[in-house]
Every structure is written in structure tokens, then in C-alpha cells.
Motif scaffolding. Structure first.
Motif, PDB file in Angstrom:
ATOM      1  N   TYR A 142      27.102  -7.212  -9.092  1.00  0.00           N
ATOM      2  CA  TYR A 142      27.048  -7.302  -7.581  1.00  0.00           C
ATOM      3  C   TYR A 142      27.808  -6.356  -6.757  1.00  0.00           C
ATOM      4  N   ASN A 143      29.163  -6.574  -6.996  1.00  0.00           N
ATOM      5  CA  ASN A 143      30.086  -5.685  -6.155  1.00  0.00           C
ATOM      6  C   ASN A 143      29.990  -4.469  -6.718  1.00  0.00           C
ATOM      7  N   GLY A 144      29.585  -4.009  -7.871  1.00  0.00           N
ATOM      8  CA  GLY A 144      29.334  -2.527  -7.992  1.00  0.00           C
ATOM      9  C   GLY A 144      28.252  -2.015  -7.388  1.00  0.00           C
ATOM     10  N   ALA A 145      27.137  -2.779  -7.448  1.00  0.00           N
ATOM     11  CA  ALA A 145      25.753  -2.421  -6.734  1.00  0.00           C
ATOM     12  C   ALA A 145      26.075  -2.454  -5.286  1.00  0.00           C
ATOM     13  N   VAL A 146      26.991  -3.272  -4.675  1.00  0.00           N
ATOM     14  CA  VAL A 146      27.165  -3.285  -3.289  1.00  0.00           C
ATOM     15  C   VAL A 146      27.916  -1.832  -3.040  1.00  0.00           C
ATOM     16  N   ARG A 147      29.003  -1.601  -3.965  1.00  0.00           N
ATOM     17  CA  ARG A 147      29.820  -0.501  -3.718  1.00  0.00           C
ATOM     18  C   ARG A 147      29.017   1.042  -3.733  1.00  0.00           C
ATOM     19  N   MET A 148      27.800   0.995  -4.734  1.00  0.00           N
ATOM     20  CA  MET A 148      27.156   2.185  -4.838  1.00  0.00           C
ATOM     21  C   MET A 148      26.206   2.308  -3.424  1.00  0.00           C
ATOM     22  N   LEU A 149      25.698   1.192  -3.091  1.00  0.00           N
ATOM     23  CA  LEU A 149      24.908   1.237  -1.836  1.00  0.00           C
ATOM     24  C   LEU A 149      25.548   1.690  -0.473  1.00  0.00           C
ATOM     25  N   ASN A 150      26.961   0.823  -0.405  1.00  0.00           N
ATOM     26  CA  ASN A 150      27.837   1.321   0.727  1.00  0.00           C
ATOM     27  C   ASN A 150      28.350   2.904   0.864  1.00  0.00           C
ATOM     28  N   THR A 151      28.449   3.072  -0.503  1.00  0.00           N
ATOM     29  CA  THR A 151      29.121   4.569  -0.802  1.00  0.00           C
ATOM     30  C   THR A 151      27.857   5.600  -0.198  1.00  0.00           C
ATOM     31  N   ARG A 152      26.760   5.381  -0.546  1.00  0.00           N
ATOM     32  CA  ARG A 152      25.560   6.065  -0.416  1.00  0.00           C
ATOM     33  C   ARG A 152      25.203   6.009   1.222  1.00  0.00           C
ATOM     34  N   ILE A 153      25.511   4.997   1.881  1.00  0.00           N
ATOM     35  CA  ILE A 153      25.284   4.556   3.217  1.00  0.00           C
ATOM     36  C   ILE A 153      26.332   5.640   4.119  1.00  0.00           C
ATOM     37  N   ASP A 154      27.456   5.547   3.580  1.00  0.00           N
ATOM     38  CA  ASP A 154      28.536   6.481   4.190  1.00  0.00           C
ATOM     39  C   ASP A 154      28.603   7.861   3.910  1.00  0.00           C
ATOM     40  N   SER A 155      27.836   8.233   2.988  1.00  0.00           N
ATOM     41  CA  SER A 155      27.712   9.633   2.561  1.00  0.00           C
ATOM     42  C   SER A 155      26.819  10.556   3.252  1.00  0.00           C
ATOM     43  N   PHE A 156      27.167  11.675   3.498  1.00  0.00           N
ATOM     44  CA  PHE A 156      26.312  13.046   4.201  1.00  0.00           C
ATOM     45  C   PHE A 156      25.511  13.687   3.119  1.00  0.00           C
ATOM     46  N   PRO A 157      24.171  13.637   3.359  1.00  0.00           N
ATOM     47  CA  PRO A 157      23.521  13.499   4.359  1.00  0.00           C
ATOM     48  C   PRO A 157      22.619  12.181   4.609  1.00  0.00           C
ATOM     49  N   ASP A 158      23.118  11.367   3.718  1.00  0.00           N
ATOM     50  CA  ASP A 158      22.246  10.110   3.434  1.00  0.00           C
ATOM     51  C   ASP A 158      22.695   8.980   4.530  1.00  0.00           C
ATOM     52  N   LEU A 159      23.631   9.334   5.161  1.00  0.00           N
ATOM     53  CA  LEU A 159      23.885   8.394   6.481  1.00  0.00           C
ATOM     54  C   LEU A 159      23.007   8.556   7.512  1.00  0.00           C
TER      55      LEU A 159
END
Length: 178
Positions: A142-159
Motif C-alpha cells: 500500500y505504501n509503495g502504491a501511495v508513494r508512486m501516486l504521490n510522486t506522480r501528483i508532484d511531478s511535472f507535467p502530471d501535477l
């Protein structure tokens, strides 16, 4: 010519937006499925604990304080489990305390040889160990999946797409034993 270039750029941007959005959908579903796995393990754990308490109660009548704490924490954990979107920090804290108390309960078996030799107690202890191991694995996933989602949310241009479609970082699930 500029019209064709404008159309190509527009199609490329549309394709990029769709691709990024679909990644967010995939990651969100992965996080939700991972939380569902944790929820199943917490439910299994909460269902095992009353049986363990009953077995220990038969042998260890003088350990009422530990039995009461385990029962109270289990009830609090079940209440949080039944919530549609529980507070992960509060859930983690209660589950951490519950783990500590269950470990104390199991350690009590050392003081009661009859309990330690009880096949029912041994079976419950094995099953609880399996649940705890599976829970830790599910928590890491779960924490790994959350890390991937949160990284994507904070990454350019995905943010930009995350903000456009109202995606927010998810909370990690911690129940580390110190």
C-alpha cells in the motif's frame, strides 16, 4: 500549414492529457485495492482476537488488565475499520497499540504452562502470526502504491493534470513497532 501544425500539437496535447489521466486512474485504483487488502487483514485480525482472549481468559484469570486493553483496542479498531474512509494515522496508532497488547497476551503463555500447551492457543497464535505477516506485506505494498501516486501528483507535467482532476496526495499507513 500552420493549421496542420496546430491540429498536430492539439492532438499531441490531448493524447498527453489522456495518457497522464489514465495513469492517475490506474495508480488511484492500485492504492484503493492495496488499502482493501489491508482492511481485509485488519478484519481477520480483529476476528481472531476475541478467540485468543477467550482462550487466555480460561487459563490466566489474573491478567484482566491486559485482556481488557486488548478488547477495548479491538473495538476501537473495528469502529475505524467500518468507516468509509478512516483516518490512517489514527488507525495506525490503534493497530500499533493493539499489536503491543496482543504480544503481551501471547507472552503471558510463558507464565501458564497449560495455556502454552493448549492446541487451540497454539493454532490461534500461528494464525495470528500469519495475519501479522500478511498485514505487514500489505502495508508495504500500500505504501509503495501511495508513494508512486504521490510522486506522480508532484511531478511535472502530471501535477497540472492532477490539479485539474482534483487528485491529492494520499496518506501513508504506519503502524511501526518501536
Amino acid at each position: 500549414m500552420t493549421t496542420i501544425i496546430s491540429i498536430i500539437i492539439s492532438l499531441f496535447l490531448l493524447f498527453l492529457i489522456i495518457t497522464i489521466y489514465n495513469r492517475f486512474v490506474h495508480l488511484k485504483n492500485q492504492v484503493d485495492a492495496a488499502w482493501s487488502d489491508i482492511s481485509v487483514q485488519l478484519k481477520r485480525r480483529h476476528d481472531l482476537i476475541p478467540n485468543l482472549v477467550d482462550v487466555v481468559k480460561q487459563y490466566a484469570q489474573y491478567e484482566q488488565a491486559v485482556l481488557t486493553r486488548v478488547t477495548t483496542l479491538r473495538t476501537e479498531g473495528k469502529k475505524l475499520e467500518e468507516m468509509k474512509s478512516p483516518d490512517l494515522e489514527q488507525t495506525g496508532e490503534i493497530e500499533k497499540k493493539l499489536s503491543e497488547q496482543v504480544n503481551k497476551l501471547i507472552i503471558l503463555a510463558e507464565d501458564y504452562p497449560d495455556l502454552k500447551a493448549s492446541l487451540h492457543f497454539i493454532d490461534l497464535q500461528k494464525e495470528l502470526t500469519i495475519v501479522e505477516d500478511t498485514l505487514q506485506h500489505s502495508r508495504r505494498y500500500y505504501n509503495g502504491a501511495v508513494r508512486m501516486l504521490n510522486t506522480r501528483i508532484d511531478s511535472f507535467p502530471d501535477l497540472f493534470i492532477a490539479r485539474l482532476f482534483n487528485y491529492h496526495p494520499r496518506q501513508y499507513f504506519q503502524m511501526d513497532m518501536n
